[in-house]
Design a protein around this motif. Structure first.
Motif, PDB file in Angstrom:
ATOM      1  N   ALA A 195      72.517  72.886 -18.805  1.00 38.08           N
ATOM      2  CA  ALA A 195      72.175  74.084 -18.334  1.00 38.08           C
ATOM      3  C   ALA A 195      71.578  73.869 -16.871  1.00 38.08           C
ATOM      4  O   ALA A 195      71.789  74.660 -16.009  1.00 38.08           O
ATOM      5  N   ALA A 196      70.626  72.907 -16.927  1.00 31.58           N
ATOM      6  CA  ALA A 196      69.788  72.797 -15.616  1.00 31.58           C
ATOM      7  C   ALA A 196      70.968  72.122 -14.595  1.00 31.58           C
ATOM      8  O   ALA A 196      70.671  72.299 -13.464  1.00 31.58           O
ATOM      9  N   VAL A 217      73.995  75.498  -7.015  1.00 29.90           N
ATOM     10  CA  VAL A 217      73.395  75.568  -5.784  1.00 29.90           C
ATOM     11  C   VAL A 217      73.875  74.705  -4.714  1.00 29.90           C
ATOM     12  O   VAL A 217      74.161  75.105  -3.633  1.00 29.90           O
ATOM     13  N   ARG A 218      74.304  73.318  -5.373  1.00 26.88           N
ATOM     14  CA  ARG A 218      74.832  72.680  -4.387  1.00 26.88           C
ATOM     15  C   ARG A 218      76.220  73.012  -3.703  1.00 26.88           C
ATOM     16  O   ARG A 218      76.410  72.840  -2.660  1.00 26.88           O
ATOM     17  N   ALA A 219      76.810  73.518  -4.590  1.00 22.53           N
ATOM     18  CA  ALA A 219      78.210  74.155  -4.243  1.00 22.53           C
ATOM     19  C   ALA A 219      78.077  75.494  -3.445  1.00 22.53           C
ATOM     20  O   ALA A 219      78.881  75.769  -3.029  1.00 22.53           O
ATOM     21  N   GLY A 220      76.810  75.782  -3.298  1.00 23.51           N
ATOM     22  CA  GLY A 220      76.580  77.016  -2.546  1.00 23.51           C
ATOM     23  C   GLY A 220      77.008  78.220  -3.173  1.00 23.51           C
ATOM     24  O   GLY A 220      77.471  79.189  -2.412  1.00 23.51           O
ATOM     25  N   GLN A 276      57.215  82.605 -11.901  1.00 29.86           N
ATOM     26  CA  GLN A 276      58.508  82.571 -11.253  1.00 29.86           C
ATOM     27  C   GLN A 276      58.624  82.789  -9.914  1.00 29.86           C
ATOM     28  O   GLN A 276      58.200  83.834  -9.472  1.00 29.86           O
ATOM     29  N   ALA A 277      59.056  81.915  -9.022  1.00 27.74           N
ATOM     30  CA  ALA A 277      59.446  81.954  -7.978  1.00 27.74           C
ATOM     31  C   ALA A 277      60.413  83.037  -7.724  1.00 27.74           C
ATOM     32  O   ALA A 277      61.487  83.107  -8.575  1.00 27.74           O
ATOM     33  N   ALA A 278      60.442  83.962  -6.485  1.00 29.87           N
ATOM     34  CA  ALA A 278      61.540  84.612  -6.519  1.00 29.87           C
ATOM     35  C   ALA A 278      62.855  84.246  -6.311  1.00 29.87           C
ATOM     36  O   ALA A 278      63.785  84.943  -6.827  1.00 29.87           O
ATOM     37  N   ASP A 279      63.033  83.165  -5.782  1.00 28.39           N
ATOM     38  CA  ASP A 279      64.342  82.462  -5.896  1.00 28.39           C
ATOM     39  C   ASP A 279      64.590  81.461  -6.837  1.00 28.39           C
ATOM     40  O   ASP A 279      65.530  80.670  -6.576  1.00 28.39           O
ATOM     41  N   ALA A 280      63.753  81.177  -8.021  1.00 26.83           N
ATOM     42  CA  ALA A 280      64.084  80.558  -8.983  1.00 26.83           C
ATOM     43  C   ALA A 280      65.067  81.103 -10.040  1.00 26.83           C
ATOM     44  O   ALA A 280      65.123  82.166 -10.474  1.00 26.83           O
ATOM     45  N   TYR A 281      65.855  80.155 -10.764  1.00 28.21           N
ATOM     46  CA  TYR A 281      66.698  80.395 -11.864  1.00 28.21           C
ATOM     47  C   TYR A 281      65.793  80.416 -13.014  1.00 28.21           C
ATOM     48  O   TYR A 281      65.199  79.549 -13.158  1.00 28.21           O
ATOM     49  N   LEU A 282      66.098  81.481 -13.978  1.00 29.28           N
ATOM     50  CA  LEU A 282      65.463  81.616 -15.194  1.00 29.28           C
ATOM     51  C   LEU A 282      66.469  80.601 -16.141  1.00 29.28           C
ATOM     52  O   LEU A 282      67.477  81.044 -16.284  1.00 29.28           O
ATOM     53  N   LEU A 283      65.657  79.855 -16.894  1.00 28.36           N
ATOM     54  CA  LEU A 283      66.352  79.004 -18.015  1.00 28.36           C
ATOM     55  C   LEU A 283      65.716  79.223 -19.205  1.00 28.36           C
ATOM     56  O   LEU A 283      64.415  78.700 -19.468  1.00 28.36           O
ATOM     57  N   ASP A 284      66.037  80.135 -20.184  1.00 29.22           N
ATOM     58  CA  ASP A 284      65.493  80.363 -21.729  1.00 29.22           C
ATOM     59  C   ASP A 284      65.882  78.944 -22.551  1.00 29.22           C
ATOM     60  O   ASP A 284      67.265  79.025 -22.733  1.00 29.22           O
ATOM     61  N   ASN A 285      64.983  78.222 -22.847  1.00 32.27           N
ATOM     62  CA  ASN A 285      65.234  77.098 -23.574  1.00 32.27           C
ATOM     63  C   ASN A 285      65.090  77.339 -25.101  1.00 32.27           C
ATOM     64  O   ASN A 285      65.060  76.239 -25.778  1.00 32.27           O
TER      65      ASN A 285
END
Ligand code: DC
Length: 212
Positions: free
Chosen positions: A197-198, A205-208, A177-186
């Motif tokens: 969820a994605a 992220v777009r909305a900042g 997992q990249a340090a700045d990745a969001y974890l999604l438990d599927n």
């Protein structure tokens, strides 16, 4: 915008990436298929999967027109892909193709093992998809059956565990997992809920803003 989706085998990341690309009108690249194509070329030639020279040549001769070949979806091709993908020179040869794909407008969703860490470290959105190994094995077995193939769920589970281990522990661009990745438990999400969820993550992220 570039969206990077990484995760272990059969985590559902491929379907999720495809649906996300459809939703945003972006292009989608399943990067696993690239390594499967290389592994399959060696299988077809009856070659040793660790034959670096042959694997590198197959990578250089990669033909995207073959990506739709159903044989690439087989368990055997996946195993072969996992072996050839551990060869650093093979990864090096395939890097450019993936980066060019990602940079082509209007935007792209790439799914694989090292998209957020190596291929597109500057991707605007990174999602790391995980799911319980037993659930993944069950999903793979259902997929295989729907294609009319035999499916031994216990063997699929053993293969998944072995493949995860190989992908995670290899020296070159390991699954992580990249340090700045969001974890999604599927694990407990159906396809629709996973996609929702994605999309929530992308929109946050777009909305900042931080995801809660
Ligand atoms: O996602 P998949 O099952 O189609 O991937 C097959 C193999 O390819 C996987 O076990 C490891 C390799 N792979 C990789 O090393 N890097 C990627 N970006 C995608 C796949």
């Amino acid at each position: 915008m570039i969206i990077a989706i990484d995760g272990p085998a059969a985590s559902g990341k491929g379907t999720l990436a495809r649906k996300l690309a459809q939703h945003y009108g972006y292009r989608h690249l399943d990067t696993g298929v690239i390594y499967r194509a290389v592994g399959y070329a060696l299988l077809q030639a009856g070659a040793d999967l660790r034959d670096e020279a042959l694997a590198v040549r197959a990578a250089m001769e990669l033909d995207p027109d073959t990506f739709g070949n159903p044989a690439l979806k087989s368990q055997k091709a996946g195993e072969a892909a996992s072996v050839v993908s551990a060869i650093p020179r093979v990864r090096e040869v395939l890097l450019d193709f993936q980066r060019r794909f990602a940079a082509t407008p209007p935007g792209a969703v790439l799914d694989g093992r090292d998209i957020g860490t190596v291929i597109c470290p500057d991707a605007e959105v990174k999602i790391f998809v995980v799911a319980d190994a037993k659930v993944r094995a069950h999903r793979r077995a259902l997929e295989a059956k729907s294609r009319g193939e035999e499916a031994d769920e216990a063997k699929i589970l053993a293969d998944i565990i072995q493949r995860d281990e190989r992908d995670r522990t290899r020296a070159s661009a390991p699954l992580k997992q990249a340090a700045d990745a969001y974890l999604l438990d599927n694990t407990n999400l159906d396809i629709e809920a996973g996609v929702r969820a994605a999309i929530d993550i992308v929109e946050a992220v777009r909305a900042g803003r931080q995801r809660v």
